[in-house]
Design a protein around this motif. Structure first.
Motif, PDB file in Angstrom:
ATOM      1  N   GLY A 407       0.811  -1.211   0.000  1.00  0.00           N
ATOM      2  CA  GLY A 407       0.000   0.000   0.000  1.00  0.00           C
ATOM      3  C   GLY A 407       0.844   1.262   0.000  1.00  0.00           C
ATOM      4  O   GLY A 407       0.506   2.251  -0.634  1.00  0.00           O
ATOM      5  N   GLY A 408       1.960   1.245   0.707  1.00  0.00           N
ATOM      6  CA  GLY A 408       2.813   2.411   0.784  1.00  0.00           C
ATOM      7  C   GLY A 408       3.914   2.438  -0.252  1.00  0.00           C
ATOM      8  O   GLY A 408       4.779   3.306  -0.229  1.00  0.00           O
ATOM      9  N   GLY A 409       3.921   1.482  -1.163  1.00  0.00           N
ATOM     10  CA  GLY A 409       4.974   1.387  -2.172  1.00  0.00           C
ATOM     11  C   GLY A 409       5.319  -0.066  -2.419  1.00  0.00           C
ATOM     12  O   GLY A 409       4.738  -0.974  -1.818  1.00  0.00           O
ATOM     13  N   PRO A 410       6.259  -0.319  -3.324  1.00  0.00           N
ATOM     14  CA  PRO A 410       6.631  -1.710  -3.667  1.00  0.00           C
ATOM     15  C   PRO A 410       7.456  -2.364  -2.564  1.00  0.00           C
ATOM     16  O   PRO A 410       8.646  -2.596  -2.694  1.00  0.00           O
ATOM     17  CB  PRO A 410       7.436  -1.537  -4.955  1.00  0.00           C
ATOM     18  N   GLN A 411       6.817  -2.674  -1.442  1.00  0.00           N
ATOM     19  CA  GLN A 411       7.515  -3.252  -0.299  1.00  0.00           C
ATOM     20  C   GLN A 411       8.005  -4.666  -0.577  1.00  0.00           C
ATOM     21  O   GLN A 411       9.007  -5.101  -0.023  1.00  0.00           O
ATOM     22  CB  GLN A 411       6.597  -3.264   0.927  1.00  0.00           C
ATOM     23  N   SER A 412       7.271  -5.400  -1.414  1.00  0.00           N
ATOM     24  CA  SER A 412       7.625  -6.801  -1.640  1.00  0.00           C
ATOM     25  C   SER A 412       7.259  -7.207  -3.059  1.00  0.00           C
ATOM     26  O   SER A 412       6.254  -6.757  -3.614  1.00  0.00           O
ATOM     27  CB  SER A 412       6.881  -7.700  -0.640  1.00  0.00           C
ATOM     28  N   ALA A 413       8.097  -8.063  -3.648  1.00  0.00           N
ATOM     29  CA  ALA A 413       7.793  -8.667  -4.951  1.00  0.00           C
ATOM     30  C   ALA A 413       7.081 -10.000  -4.778  1.00  0.00           C
ATOM     31  O   ALA A 413       6.739 -10.659  -5.761  1.00  0.00           O
ATOM     32  CB  ALA A 413       9.075  -8.859  -5.761  1.00  0.00           C
ATOM     33  N   GLU A 414       6.847 -10.404  -3.531  1.00  0.00           N
ATOM     34  CA  GLU A 414       6.112 -11.638  -3.221  1.00  0.00           C
ATOM     35  C   GLU A 414       5.004 -11.311  -2.220  1.00  0.00           C
ATOM     36  O   GLU A 414       4.965 -11.825  -1.109  1.00  0.00           O
ATOM     37  CB  GLU A 414       7.055 -12.694  -2.652  1.00  0.00           C
ATOM     38  N   PRO A 415       4.079 -10.418  -2.589  1.00  0.00           N
ATOM     39  CA  PRO A 415       3.053  -9.971  -1.648  1.00  0.00           C
ATOM     40  C   PRO A 415       1.902 -10.955  -1.498  1.00  0.00           C
ATOM     41  O   PRO A 415       1.696 -11.841  -2.347  1.00  0.00           O
ATOM     42  CB  PRO A 415       2.575  -8.661  -2.263  1.00  0.00           C
ATOM     43  N   VAL A 416       1.156 -10.760  -0.435  1.00  0.00           N
ATOM     44  CA  VAL A 416      -0.028 -11.570  -0.166  1.00  0.00           C
ATOM     45  C   VAL A 416      -0.975 -10.726   0.676  1.00  0.00           C
ATOM     46  O   VAL A 416      -0.539  -9.846   1.432  1.00  0.00           O
ATOM     47  CB  VAL A 416       0.358 -12.884   0.567  1.00  0.00           C
ATOM     48  N   GLU A 417      -2.274 -10.946   0.512  1.00  0.00           N
ATOM     49  CA  GLU A 417      -3.272 -10.308   1.370  1.00  0.00           C
ATOM     50  C   GLU A 417      -4.220 -11.386   1.869  1.00  0.00           C
ATOM     51  O   GLU A 417      -4.390 -12.436   1.232  1.00  0.00           O
ATOM     52  CB  GLU A 417      -4.026  -9.204   0.621  1.00  0.00           C
TER      53      GLU A 417
END
Length: 645
Positions: A407-417
Motif C-alpha cells: 500500500g505504501g509502495g513496492p515493499q515486496s515482490a512476493e506480496p499476499v493479502e
C-alpha cells in the motif's frame, strides 16, 4: 548484517510500519525509518566509517538515549556520510563487474566479457532476466560464451517460477539467432539446476514414486525436476536437445503427472516435458476422478495412487496443493508395509501467509501476486459490509483483513493479502449468507507499467476443508481494474473443526507417523524435497536406536512427545540440528534464552536418558559432533525431569 537479515526475515511486512495505507507522500513509513537506522548501524561496524571523525563522533552521540530534534540532525549527518560511501562502492562495483544490472541499464554496450566473468551469481541471474526482456542479443551472446568457456559460472534457476517463465518454446528456427542463443542459455541453466539437485541425492534401495495430481504448472515442474534429480543418466556435455545418451532404460524413480506415467530417460526427455508443462500440458488420458470440482486432489485419488503404484518399503513424494487427509486404517497399512508419504505444495502462497503471520478463519480468502504493484482484496460479507483496506473489520468482529501489502509502495515482490471470517482456532463459524470477492489494482508501482499492463493474480478460498483456486489478472488501476473472482453462499460448516477430525492431515499435523510435508518452489525448497527419502531413512535409523522395542511393538499412528518417529516434528528437529553454528549463535543473541542447538540437544537428551541409550549411538547415526557434545553435556549435567524443553 545479521541484524538487517533478522529484520527482513522475521518481521512480517504488516508489522514493519504502522503508517496508514493511504498516507500522504510527505509522511515517512516506520519501516523506511527502521531500514535507514539499520543501514547506519551496519556502517557503524566498518573501519572505513569509524575512521571518519565526523561519522564516529556523530554516531557515538546518536546511540545515546535522548529526545528532541538533535536526533534528526545527527541522523541526517550520518545518512549524508553513508550516501557518499555508497556512491563510491557502487562505482567500484560497476568497474569490477559486481553490479551488472546497473551497467546494463546505463549502457549495455560497455558490458564486456571480462566484467561478466567477475560477476556474482545473483547479478548474473538479474542480468539474464533483463537481457531476455529487452532482447539484447549482444549481452546474451556474451553470456553464452561465458557459460561455454567456464561451466562453473552457469547460474542455477532460483525457483520453478523463473524456470517456467524463462522456458523458450521457440527452439530457434533457421535464421532466428537470438532465439537460439536464448535457448542455449536456458538449457545451460536447467542442466546446472539438475546437477545441483543431484549432488544432494544419495542413492539407496528405496523405490520412489513422484506424483503431481492437479492442473498446476509449478507442481508439475517440481515433480519433473525431482524425478530427473533421482535418475541415473548422464547430463550432456553440450546443449544439443536431441543428444543421445548411454542408456535408454527406465529410471528407478516413477513419475506420474495427472495419473499418466512419464519416462525421463535422458536430458532431451526432460526438456521436452518441461517445455510441454510451460505451454500448459494437456493430458488425453488425464484421470478426472483425481480432482474434485475445484481442481484439488481427492483423498480417494491418493488412496488409489498408493494402492496401484507404491511398493512395500517405498516412498511417495506427492506434489499437491491439497491438505491430504488419510484415515487411520490407511495410515496403519502404510506403516505396516514400511512405506512413507511426503506431501509438497509448490505454490508458495501458504508460505507467504505464514511469513506474514496471517490468521485462518472458518473461511479464509487469500490473494497473491508476483509484482510490487498494489493489488487489493475486497470481500462483501452477508451483512452487506465491504471488507478491504478501507474497512478492515466488520461490525460483529467476525470478518477481518489482517494482511495488506504494497500500500505504501513496492515493499515486496512476493506480496499476499488475507481476509479471515470466523475463528478456526476457537471453532467460531463465519456468518452464513452470500459472499462476493473481487480484486482491484489500486496503483501501479512497477517501473514502465502502462494502463494496459496486466498483473496476474491468484486467489485461494479455504472453507469446509476444501481449497478453491482462482486465477485472474487486473488491467489498469482503480475501479476500471476491478475483477470479480467469485460469488458463493455459505450455509455453515459441514465438516468437523480441526482437532475433531479422525483423519490425519499432511500439512496440519506435526506428529503423524510416516506422513511429512513441506512447501515452496525455490531451489532451496526443492533441494530439501529431493533429500526427503534419505531424511526418512535417517529418522527411521535413529528411531530404532532411541526406541529400543520399536521392532517388537506396533508403531503408533500419532507419535507422542516421548518417542522419536518419522514425523514432521522430528524432521524439523533434525534439520534444525544441522544448521550452522553461526546461525544458532545469532538467533540466541537476538532472541535470548537457549539457542536452537541447545533446544535440540535438550530434546534428544531427554529421550535418550528415558530410553537408556548411550550418547555414542548419536555419532554412529550421523549427527554432527557439536550436537553429540551438547547432548552429552545435557545428559551429564541436567536433571531430565527439570529440563526446560
Amino acid at each position: 548484517f545479521p541484524v538487517r537479515s533478522m529484520h527482513c526475515t522475521f518481521l512480517p511486512h504488516c508489522n514493519r510500519g504502522r503508517h496508514k495505507k493511504r498516507a500522504t507522500r510527505a509522511k515517512v513509513p516506520d519501516r523506511q525509518v527502521i531500514n535507514s537506522i539499520l543501514e547506519v548501524m551496519i556502517w557503524g561496524r566498518t573501519a572505513t566509517a569509524l575512521g571518519n571523525k565526523a561519522f564516529a563522533n556523530t554516531y557515538e552521540r546518536f546511540l545515546q538515549p535522548r529526545q528532541g530534534d538533535t536526533i534528526k540532525q545527527d541522523m541526517h549527518i550520518l545518512q549524508t556520510i553513508t550516501r557518499n560511501y555508497r556512491k563510491v562502492l557502487n562505482t567500484y562495483a560497476r568497474d569490477q563487474g559486481y553490479a551488472l544490472t546497473d551497467q546494463f541499464v546505463l549502457d549495455d554496450s560497455q558490458l564486456s566479457l571480462q566484467k561478466v566473468c567477475g560477476a556474482k551469481a545473483g547479478d548474473l541471474n538479474n542480468l539474464i532476466r533483463l537481457a531476455r526482456k529487452k532482447q539484447s542479443s549482444q549481452v546474451l551472446k556474451t553470456l553464452q560464451i561465458l557459460f561455454a568457456s567456464n561451466p562453473s559460472k552457469i547460474t542455477k534457476y532460483d525457483s520453478v517460477g523463473l524456470l517456467l517463465d524463462s522456458t523458450a518454446l521457440d527452439k530457434g528456427a533457421d535464421g532466428d539467432e537470438l532465439a537460439q542463443v536464448e535457448r542455449d542459455v536456458h538449457l545451460s541453466r536447467v542442466k546446472a539446476t539438475v546437477a545441483h539437485l543431484r549432488k544432494l541425492v544419495k542413492k539407496d534401495d528405496k523405490k520412489v514414486v513422484v506424483a503431481s495430481m492437479e492442473h498446476a504448472r509449478s507442481n508439475h515442474a517440481v515433480a519433473t525436476l525431482v524425478a530427473a534429480a533421482m535418475c541415473d543418466w548422464d547430463l550432456p556435455v553440450d546443449n544439443a536437445d536431441g543428444m543421445d545418451v548411454a542408456t535408454r532404460e527406465w529410471p528407478s524413480v516413477k513419475l506420474l503427472i495427472g495419473g499418466v506415467e512419464f519416462c525421463i530417460a535422458c536430458f532431451s526427455d526432460l526438456m521436452e516435458l518441461l517445455d510441454a508443462i510451460s505451454a500448459g500440458l494437456k493430458l488425453e488420458n488425464d484421470v478426472a476422478t483425481y480432482m474434485d470440482d475445484s481442481g484439488t486432489a481427492t483423498t480417494k485419488a491418493v488412496q488409489n495412487l498408493i494402492d496401484r503404484h507404491l511398493d512395500d518399503n517405498g516412498v511417495l513424494l506427492l506434489i499437491t496443493t491439497a491438505d491430504i487427509q488419510l484415515p487411520d486404517d490407511d495410515m496403519k497399512e502404510l506403516t505396516s508395509r514400511g512405506c512413507s508419504v511426503h506431501c509438497h505444495d509448490a505454490d508458495d502462497m501458504c508460505e507467504r501467509l505464514r511469513r506474514e503471520a496471517a490468521e485462518r478463519g472458518d473461511i479464509t480468502i487469500s490473494l497473491a501476486w508476483d509484482t510490487g504493484d498494489d493489488l487489493d482484496l475486497h470481500v462483501f460479507v452477508p451483512s452487506g459490509e465491504e471488507i478491504s483496506y478501507r474497512n478492515r473489520r466488520s461490525a460483529d468482529g467476525l470478518c477481518i483483513l489482517d494482511v495488506d501489502m504494497n500500500g505504501g509502495g513496492p515493499q515486496s515482490a512476493e506480496p499476499v493479502e488475507n481476509v479471515f471470517l470466523g475463528k478456526l482456532d476457537r471453532m467460531v463459524e463465519a456468518p452464513k449468507g452470500k459472499y462476493k470477492v473481487y480484486v482491484q489494482n489500486y496503483r501501479y508501482h512497477t517501473s514502465g507499467a502502462t494502463s494496459t499492463t496486466a498483473i496476474p493474480f491468484r486467489v485461494l478460498i479455504a472453507k469446509n476443508g476444501v481449497k478453491e483456486k482462482y486465477n485472474g489478472e487486473c488491467v489498469g488501476q482503480g475501479q476500471k481494474s476491478d475483477v470479480t473472482v467469485c460469488e458463493f453462499e455459505y450455509k455453515g460448516r459441514s465438516v468437523p473443526f480441526p482437532g475433531e477430525e479422525k483423519e490425519k492431515f499432511a500439512f496440519e499435523k506435526a506428529n503423524v507417523v510416516n506422513l511429512t510435508a513441506s512447501t515452496g518452489q525455490t531451489l532451496e525448497s526443492i533441494g530439501q524435497l529431493v533429500q526427503v527419502v534419505q531424511q526418512h531413512q535417517h529418522l527411521d535409523v535413529v528411531r530404532t536406536l532411541v526406541n529400543e522395542d520399536a521392532g517388537t511393538e506396533e508403531r503408533p499412528i500419532l507419535a507422542t512427545t516421548e518417542t522419536l518417529e518419522v514425523t514432521n516434528r522430528d524432521r524439523v528437529n533434525m534439520l534444525l540440528s544441522k544448521l550452522p553454528k553461526t546461525f544458532h549463535a545469532i538467533v540466541g543473541d537476538v532472541f535470548g534464552g537457549p539457542s536452537l542447538a541447545e533446544e535440540c540437544a535438550g530434546e534428544i537428551a531427554r529421550r535418550m536418558v528415558a530410553e537408556k541409550i548411550p550418547v555414542s549411538e548419536l555419532g554412529r547415526a550421523g549427527y554432527p559432533e557439536a550436537i553429540v557434545a551438547a547432548v552429552k553435556i545435557k545428559m551429564a549435567t541436567s536433571d531430565v525431569s527439570e529440563m526446560d524443553i
